[in-house]
Design an enzyme around this catalytic site. Structure first.
Site, mmCIF file in Angstrom:
data_model
loop_
_atom_site.group_PDB
_atom_site.id
_atom_site.type_symbol
_atom_site.label_atom_id
_atom_site.label_comp_id
_atom_site.label_asym_id
_atom_site.label_seq_id
_atom_site.Cartn_x
_atom_site.Cartn_y
_atom_site.Cartn_z
ATOM 1 N N GLU A 43 0.853 -1.181 0.000
ATOM 2 C CA GLU A 43 0.000 0.000 0.000
ATOM 3 C C GLU A 43 0.894 1.238 0.000
ATOM 4 O OE1 GLU A 43 -3.774 1.642 2.633
ATOM 5 O OE2 GLU A 43 -2.108 0.648 3.650
ATOM 6 N N LYS A 115 -10.410 0.321 -1.702
ATOM 7 C CA LYS A 115 -10.426 -0.038 -0.285
ATOM 8 C C LYS A 115 -11.751 0.343 0.372
ATOM 9 C CE LYS A 115 -7.544 0.576 3.867
ATOM 10 N NZ LYS A 115 -6.398 1.364 4.410
ATOM 11 N N CYS A 158 -4.636 -3.554 3.500
ATOM 12 C CA CYS A 158 -4.254 -3.140 4.849
ATOM 13 C C CYS A 158 -5.342 -3.344 5.911
ATOM 14 C CB CYS A 158 -3.776 -1.687 4.828
ATOM 15 S SG CYS A 158 -2.798 -1.217 6.283
#
Length: 272
Positions: A43, A115, A158
Site C-alpha cells: 500500500e 479499499k 491493509c
C-alpha cells in the site's frame, strides 16, 4: 496449475513519487532475477506522505502508478499487484479512492479494488489517523481473478485484514491466494500483524501474500514492516523483518489441496 514463486516487496516509501518508483523498479527486478512470477507491492508504494499532500498529488500519482505497473509487467513478463495508490474521485476534488490493481504480463489490468474499510483510529502511541478525511470508501467487495497460471487471486488492502468477512467472501468465490498489501502502523503491527495474516490464511485455507511498508516515512509516521508470505496452514514461509527488500516463497497448489483435505472447514460452513 504448477507451483510458482511469488514475491512480497517491502519499501520505505516517501513523499517522493519518482524516488519511490525507482526503488520499486529495483526491487521488482531483483525479485524477477530470483524467479518470482507473481509480485506484490505494498500500500502507498508510489507515495507515502501527509494526507493533504497525497490528495494534491493524486492525479499525477495515479497516472504514473498505472503506467509504471503496466510497464513493469510487460518488461519482466510478470503479474504484479500495485497494492494501493490514490485515484481521484470524479466530481469531488476532496477525495480519492485508495485503489489496488492487478496487471498481467501483457500489461493489461485484470482486477481493481477500491479499499472499503478506512483507517480512522486514535492509536495509543499518540498518532491519529483519519483516512476518511481524504479517501472515499469503496462500495463493492472485491472479486477474485481466476488465473490459470496462479490460481484464484483475491485482493484486499491493509485495514481490511481486521474484517474477516471480506476474506470469507473471497474464499466463497474460490480464492487460493489472498493479497494483503499494507502500510501497517508500527504500534499495532508489533502485536497484531502476523496474527491477523495467519488467521486469514488458516480460516480460508489460502496462501497470503502481504507486501508491506517499513520504517520512518515522514515526521512521526512509522510502519511495522515484516512483509510476509503465509501458507494455508498458517505457517509463515518468509518474513522480511524491518529492512527494505522482499521475500520470496513457493506457492504450491498441492499444498492448498492437502490442507483442505486435512482441515475441510470450508466444506463445514453453516452460515455463508
Amino acid at each position: 496449475m504448477k507451483s510458482y514463486l511469488a514475491a512480497a516487496i517491502q519499501m520505505t516509501s516517501q513523499p517522493n513519487l519518482q524516488k519511490n518508483l525507482a526503488e520499486a523498479e529495483e526491487l521488482i527486478e531483483l525479485a524477477v532475477r530470483r524467479g518470482a512470477e507473481l509480485i506484490g507491492l505494498p500500500e502507498n508504494f508510489a507515495f507515502l506522505g501527509k494526507e493533504e499532500e497525497k490528495l494534491k498529488e493524486a492525479k499525477v500519482v495515479n497516472e504514473k502508478s498505472q503506467k509504471f505497473l503496466k510497464t513493469m509487467a510487460q518488461r519482466f513478463q510478470i503479474t504484479i499487484l500495485g497494492g494501493g495508490f490514490p485515484v481521484p474521485v470524479e466530481g469531488d476534488s476532496t477525495k480519492a479512492y485508495n485503489t489496488a490493481i492487478l496487471v498481467d504480463s501483457s500489461g493489461t489490468e485484470v482486477a481493481r479494488y477500491q479499499k472499503v474499510h478506512l483507517f480512522d483510529v486514535d492509536v495509543p502511541d499518540g498518532n491519529t489517523y483519519r483516512e476518511s478525511s481524504t479517501v472515499m470508501a469503496g462500495q463493492n467487495l472485491p472479486n477474485i481473478y481466476p488465473s490459470e497460471q496462479f490460481g484464484n487471486l483475491g485482493i484486499s488492502i491493509c485495514y481490511d485484514v481486521r474484517f474477516p468477512e471480506i476474506y470469507r467472501h473471497l474464499s466463497h468465490q474460490g480464492a487460493d491466494v489472498l493479497f494483503i498489501p499494507a502500510a501497517f502502523t508500527a504500534f499495532t503491527g508489533k502485536d497484531h500483524w502476523k496474527v491477523l495474516l495467519q488467521a486469514r490464511a488458516i480460516e480460508n485455507t489460502c496462501y497470503v501474500i502481504a507486501p508491506a511498508q517499513t520504517g520512518n516515512h515522514y515526521e512521526r509516521r512509522y510502519t511495522h514492516g515484516h512483509a510476509c508470505i503465509v501458507d494455508p496452514w498458517g505457517t509463515i514461509l518468509a518474513d522480511a523483518g524491518q529492512e527494505e527488500g522482499m521475500v520470496i516463497a513457493e506457492i504450491d497448489p498441492f499444498r492448498i489441496q492437502q490442507v483442505r483435505r486435512q482441515m475441510p472447514s470450508l466444506q463445514h460452513r453453516v452460515f455463508i
